[in-house]
Design a protein around this motif. Structure first.
Motif, PDB file in Angstrom:
ATOM      1  N   ASP A 567      14.580 -89.533  30.844  1.00 52.92           N
ATOM      2  CA  ASP A 567      14.156 -89.358  29.455  1.00 52.92           C
ATOM      3  C   ASP A 567      14.761 -88.089  28.848  1.00 52.92           C
ATOM      4  OD1 ASP A 567      12.670 -91.650  29.642  1.00 52.92           O
ATOM      5  OD2 ASP A 567      10.766 -90.620  29.989  1.00 52.92           O
ATOM      6  N   LEU A 568      14.739 -86.993  29.631  1.00 55.86           N
ATOM      7  CA  LEU A 568      15.272 -85.741  29.114  1.00 55.86           C
ATOM      8  C   LEU A 568      16.778 -85.837  28.895  1.00 55.86           C
ATOM      9  CD1 LEU A 568      14.782 -82.845  28.282  1.00 55.86           C
ATOM     10  CD2 LEU A 568      14.997 -82.148  30.665  1.00 55.86           C
ATOM     11  N   GLU A 569      17.475 -86.453  29.824  1.00 53.53           N
ATOM     12  CA  GLU A 569      18.929 -86.586  29.683  1.00 53.53           C
ATOM     13  C   GLU A 569      19.290 -87.417  28.458  1.00 53.53           C
ATOM     14  OE1 GLU A 569      19.720 -88.157  33.511  1.00 53.53           O
ATOM     15  OE2 GLU A 569      20.052 -86.204  34.448  1.00 53.53           O
ATOM     16  N   LYS A 570      18.503 -88.445  28.155  1.00 55.32           N
ATOM     17  CA  LYS A 570      18.745 -89.240  26.954  1.00 55.32           C
ATOM     18  C   LYS A 570      18.599 -88.372  25.699  1.00 55.32           C
ATOM     19  CE  LYS A 570      17.342 -93.795  28.707  1.00 55.32           C
ATOM     20  NZ  LYS A 570      16.307 -94.866  28.617  1.00 55.32           N
ATOM     21  N   LEU A 571      17.544 -87.579  25.673  1.00 55.16           N
ATOM     22  CA  LEU A 571      17.320 -86.719  24.511  1.00 55.16           C
ATOM     23  C   LEU A 571      18.405 -85.664  24.382  1.00 55.16           C
ATOM     24  CD1 LEU A 571      13.446 -86.137  24.642  1.00 55.16           C
ATOM     25  CD2 LEU A 571      14.721 -87.534  23.022  1.00 55.16           C
ATOM     26  N   MET A 572      18.891 -85.166  25.503  1.00 54.20           N
ATOM     27  CA  MET A 572      19.929 -84.136  25.477  1.00 54.20           C
ATOM     28  C   MET A 572      21.220 -84.646  24.854  1.00 54.20           C
ATOM     29  SD  MET A 572      19.179 -82.527  29.252  1.00 54.20           S
ATOM     30  CE  MET A 572      20.736 -81.648  29.398  1.00 54.20           C
ATOM     31  N   ARG A 573      21.419 -85.951  24.877  1.00 46.10           N
ATOM     32  CA  ARG A 573      22.657 -86.519  24.337  1.00 46.10           C
ATOM     33  C   ARG A 573      22.610 -86.734  22.822  1.00 46.10           C
ATOM     34  NH1 ARG A 573      22.594 -89.320  29.427  1.00 46.10           N
ATOM     35  NH2 ARG A 573      21.494 -91.110  28.537  1.00 46.10           N
ATOM     36  N   ILE A 574      21.453 -86.490  22.228  1.00 45.15           N
ATOM     37  CA  ILE A 574      21.343 -86.651  20.775  1.00 45.15           C
ATOM     38  C   ILE A 574      22.128 -85.530  20.094  1.00 45.15           C
ATOM     39  CG2 ILE A 574      19.771 -86.586  18.807  1.00 45.15           C
ATOM     40  CD1 ILE A 574      17.655 -87.834  20.593  1.00 45.15           C
ATOM     41  N   ALA A 575      23.074 -85.882  19.283  1.00 45.14           N
ATOM     42  CA  ALA A 575      23.943 -84.889  18.660  1.00 45.14           C
ATOM     43  C   ALA A 575      23.359 -84.346  17.358  1.00 45.14           C
ATOM     44  CB  ALA A 575      25.327 -85.486  18.410  1.00 45.14           C
ATOM     45  N   ASP A 576      22.825 -85.238  16.545  1.00 43.97           N
ATOM     46  CA  ASP A 576      22.353 -84.829  15.217  1.00 43.97           C
ATOM     47  C   ASP A 576      20.874 -84.473  15.293  1.00 43.97           C
ATOM     48  OD1 ASP A 576      21.792 -84.396  12.600  1.00 43.97           O
ATOM     49  OD2 ASP A 576      22.729 -86.236  11.860  1.00 43.97           O
ATOM     50  N   ARG A 577      20.564 -83.216  15.572  1.00 44.62           N
ATOM     51  CA  ARG A 577      19.174 -82.796  15.753  1.00 44.62           C
ATOM     52  C   ARG A 577      18.416 -82.758  14.428  1.00 44.62           C
ATOM     53  NH1 ARG A 577      22.415 -79.635  18.961  1.00 44.62           N
ATOM     54  NH2 ARG A 577      22.268 -80.164  21.161  1.00 44.62           N
ATOM     55  N   LYS A 578      19.096 -82.399  13.356  1.00 52.16           N
ATOM     56  CA  LYS A 578      18.438 -82.373  12.051  1.00 52.16           C
ATOM     57  C   LYS A 578      18.004 -83.780  11.648  1.00 52.16           C
ATOM     58  CE  LYS A 578      20.628 -78.224  10.178  1.00 52.16           C
ATOM     59  NZ  LYS A 578      21.463 -77.659   9.080  1.00 52.16           N
ATOM     60  N   SER A 579      18.850 -84.762  11.947  1.00 51.45           N
ATOM     61  CA  SER A 579      18.494 -86.146  11.633  1.00 51.45           C
ATOM     62  C   SER A 579      17.277 -86.577  12.429  1.00 51.45           C
ATOM     63  CB  SER A 579      19.678 -87.062  11.932  1.00 51.45           C
ATOM     64  OG  SER A 579      19.328 -88.412  11.715  1.00 51.45           O
ATOM     65  N   ARG A 580      17.185 -86.175  13.690  1.00 50.92           N
ATOM     66  CA  ARG A 580      16.028 -86.529  14.520  1.00 50.92           C
ATOM     67  C   ARG A 580      14.745 -85.946  13.921  1.00 50.92           C
ATOM     68  NH1 ARG A 580      14.340 -88.639  19.665  1.00 50.92           N
ATOM     69  NH2 ARG A 580      12.158 -88.020  19.813  1.00 50.92           N
ATOM     70  N   SER A 581      14.795 -84.683  13.485  1.00 48.67           N
ATOM     71  CA  SER A 581      13.607 -84.063  12.892  1.00 48.67           C
ATOM     72  C   SER A 581      13.221 -84.761  11.597  1.00 48.67           C
ATOM     73  CB  SER A 581      13.867 -82.575  12.635  1.00 48.67           C
ATOM     74  OG  SER A 581      14.069 -81.896  13.855  1.00 48.67           O
ATOM     75  N   LYS A 582      14.217 -85.159  10.798  1.00 57.14           N
ATOM     76  CA  LYS A 582      13.934 -85.897   9.561  1.00 57.14           C
ATOM     77  C   LYS A 582      13.292 -87.241   9.891  1.00 57.14           C
ATOM     78  CE  LYS A 582      16.328 -87.748   5.482  1.00 57.14           C
ATOM     79  NZ  LYS A 582      16.178 -89.185   5.789  1.00 57.14           N
ATOM     80  N   ASP A 583      13.806 -87.918  10.934  1.00 62.83           N
ATOM     81  CA  ASP A 583      13.227 -89.193  11.351  1.00 62.83           C
ATOM     82  C   ASP A 583      11.764 -89.015  11.751  1.00 62.83           C
ATOM     83  OD1 ASP A 583      15.656 -90.379  10.909  1.00 62.83           O
ATOM     84  OD2 ASP A 583      16.218 -90.476  13.036  1.00 62.83           O
TER      85      ASP A 583
END
Length: 598
Positions: A567-583
């Motif tokens: 689970d952590l490794e999947k999250l680490m691969r997220i590039a657009d962190r601002k988009s994740r926070s907006k989501d």
């Protein structure tokens, strides 16, 4: 049919909390030198007997506190009335040395292990009496480090006393309405009055101040003293203009506290109406020209109160684990006597594989949390006795908030499973598991929610991972002999994942941080379980419990680390962190409606 006719549920007898525990005797055998273990084992056995045969009866006399704010003449009196059972349990904690043991240090750095063993045994029957004991312990440590000689002689000696007729208890007042856990918004102000006629008294105990403010969440309102943060500089400086004060709840404090509850300008606005911890008097307090002694260097209150937070967070973790111990013991005892129908006849629940799978999973969680908690208690004992290495101090700083958050989350969930192991009976108040769950829910909040503790963990994360790698070093032949290659590989994979996640910029990604804490908690618990397996194998051989301990370790690693790493490794691969926070925000509050074309 009369109630006494037909089927009757067979009563179950809970086992001895120390001698019959699945982890404590062997764990202490590993952690304590033989001379200290032989000194304390009889005391732990006798305390366990006392809990079973006496403390549980006292629990029947515990009731919520009440307050009389005005007398019949309309005078403000604020008399707090606590139940007989609450007072008796406090006296037991004092006489048993819950606070005294770690400060007497008769067992040197191992005194913390001894003291927290008693906390673990007592927690499930204490009705949260350990809350004021935790703060008393923490304040005693602050006075040892920062108090004047007069404070140490007059006040600290009573905080660590075993004489319930002399002993003081202490509170801790930090939470205020604007900030909660964010003390930077503290409104309480402090005004120096050392230059007044009270200067003689001030010279002995410290500089005298007057406090004016409102403390929104003050547990242990029946204490004798408290420590409180108050502002001695501009509000714009936030936490950098806070100082720490020692506050007598009544004046004079000595030789005996005044019987007048309002003698030091402290009035109770109301008692808190809480989900749990019903016996614990928690109040909203107004401070009006309340006399207090400066305890910290000016504007260094947050730094000075840190030892209190470290100690109370450990108490919180041990309370969570201790309440789980009690809930698990109830479920185990019930499984011995409860008969159910199976093909071919009747069988006790202990012989039903499906039921035992659940109990085994709960037991593994309990053992992992216990090893984790005592690992940190051992570090605290070394630190307080000046015997901790630099690496050990770093581990203590990092892992204290992790343990507190991790134990509170895992213990409550496991207690819910204990309740279901008794079916409908477990849901009944008389069994006690419901109270344990309600009381322990506060451990998820008190002294910091998971999010608060995550941020504290990140602040302390600089020197961590080399220490972890050293702590699992072991000759390869032992790992091979024990058939632990797969489990150790999983731990190493977890450590490597944590290494990467703790680096910038990932460490600042909000959606990674909570998972980081839980993976670090699982990894640390796994390492402590591993240390115990190796000790059992090398020190006790075939006569020890190492095969059981090995199975606990392997199952804990197999069920906890692998999925979390993925689970952590999947999250680490997220590039657009601002988009994740907006989501995240849109998921919680909904997407803005499309504007009408009309």
């Amino acid at each position: 049919m009369k109630v006494e006719e037909g089927f009757q549920i067979v009563p179950y007898d809970e086992s001895h909390p120390y001698t019959k525990d699945t982890v404590l005797p062997q764990l202490l055998n590993r952690l304590l030198p033989h001379k200290y273990l032989s000194e304390i084992e009889s005391d732990l056995t006798e305390f366990g007997d006392f809990i079973v045969h006496h403390c549980r009866n006292i629990g029947d006399k515990v009731a919520p506190p009440q307050i009389t704010q005005f007398n019949h003449l309309g005078r403000r009196v604020d008399r707090l009335h606590t139940s007989e059972g609450w007072r008796e349990l406090k006296d037991i904690a004092v006489r048993e040395g819950i606070v005294a043991i770690p400060h007497e240090r008769k067992q040197e750095e191992f005194s913390r292990i001894y003291g927290f063993t008693k906390v673990l045994l007592f927690a499930g029957d204490s009705h949260e009496v350990l809350c004021p004991m935790a703060m008393t312990d923490g304040v005693a440590r602050v006075l040892e480090l920062s108090g004047t000689e007069q404070m140490k002689r007059e006040i600290r000696s009573r905080l660590i006393s075993r004489d319930s007729s002399l002993a003081f208890t202490a509170g801790q007042w930090m939470s205020e309405r604007p900030g909660g856990s964010d003390v930077s918004q503290t409104e309480t102000k402090a005004l120096s009055i050392t230059s007044t006629s009270n200067s003689v008294e001030s010279d002995k105990r410290g500089s005298l101040y007057l406090l004016d403010g409102f403390k929104w969440f003050s547990s242990a309102t029946d204490s004798n003293i408290s420590v409180a943060l108050a502002r001695t500089g501009p509000f714009a400086s936030g936490s950098r203009s806070l100082s720490l004060f020692l506050v007598p709840l009544r004046l004079p404090l000595l030789p005996q506290p005044s019987p007048d509850p309002t003698s030091n300008g402290i009035t109770i606005h109301r008692l808190k109406n809480k989900l749990g911890t019903h016996a614990l008097p928690t109040a909203e307090l107004s401070l009006n020209n309340t006399k207090a002694y400066l305890l910290s260097p000016l504007n260094e209150g947050v730094k000075t109160i840190t030892p209190v937070l470290n100690i109370t967070r450990l108490y919180s973790a041990f309370t969570s684990v201790g309440c789980l111990r009690r809930a698990l013991d109830i479920a185990r005892s019930y499984a011995l006597v409860r008969q159910i129908s199976i093909p071919g006849g009747q069988s006790p629940l202990k012989d039903v594989p499906l039921h035992m799978t659940v109990l085994a999973d709960i037991t593994i969680t309990y053992q992992a949390l216990t090893h984790f908690a005592f690992g940190i208690a051992a570090l605290l004992g070394k630190s307080e006795c000046g015997k901790a290495t630099g690496n050990e101090e770093a581990r203590l700083r990092l892992l204290t908030p992790v343990l507190k958050a991790f134990a509170s989350e895992k213990a409550v969930s496991a207690m819910e499973d204990c309740m279901t192991c008794l079916g409908g009976l477990g849901y009944m108040e008389e069994v006690g598991i419901g109270r344990l769950i309600r009381d322990c829910l506060v451990e998820k909040i008190w002294e910091g929610t998971v999010n608060v503790l995550v941020l504290d963990m990140i602040r302390a994360s600089n020197k961590t991972f080399t220490v972890f790698m050293e702590s699992i070093s072991c000759p390869k032949e032992q790992i091979q002999d024990l058939k632990l290659e797969e489990s150790i590989s999983a731990i190493n994979h977890s450590l490597n994942t944590l290494k990467e996640a703790f680096k910038p910029p990932l460490i600042s990604a909000p959606f990674v941080q909570r998972l980081l804490l839980f993976l670090l908690g699982h990894t640390t618990a796994s390492i402590y379980l591993f240390e115990h397996v190796i000790w059992g194998y090398t020190e006790q051989g075939s006569e020890g419990h190492w095969e059981i301990d090995r199975n606990v370790f392997k199952r804990y690693v197999g069920t906890s680390l692998e999925n979390l790493c993925i689970d952590l490794e999947k999250l680490m691969r997220i590039a657009d962190r601002k988009s994740r926070s907006k989501d995240d925000t849109e998921i919680v509050y909904g997407i803005k409606p499309i504007a009408s074309k009309l």
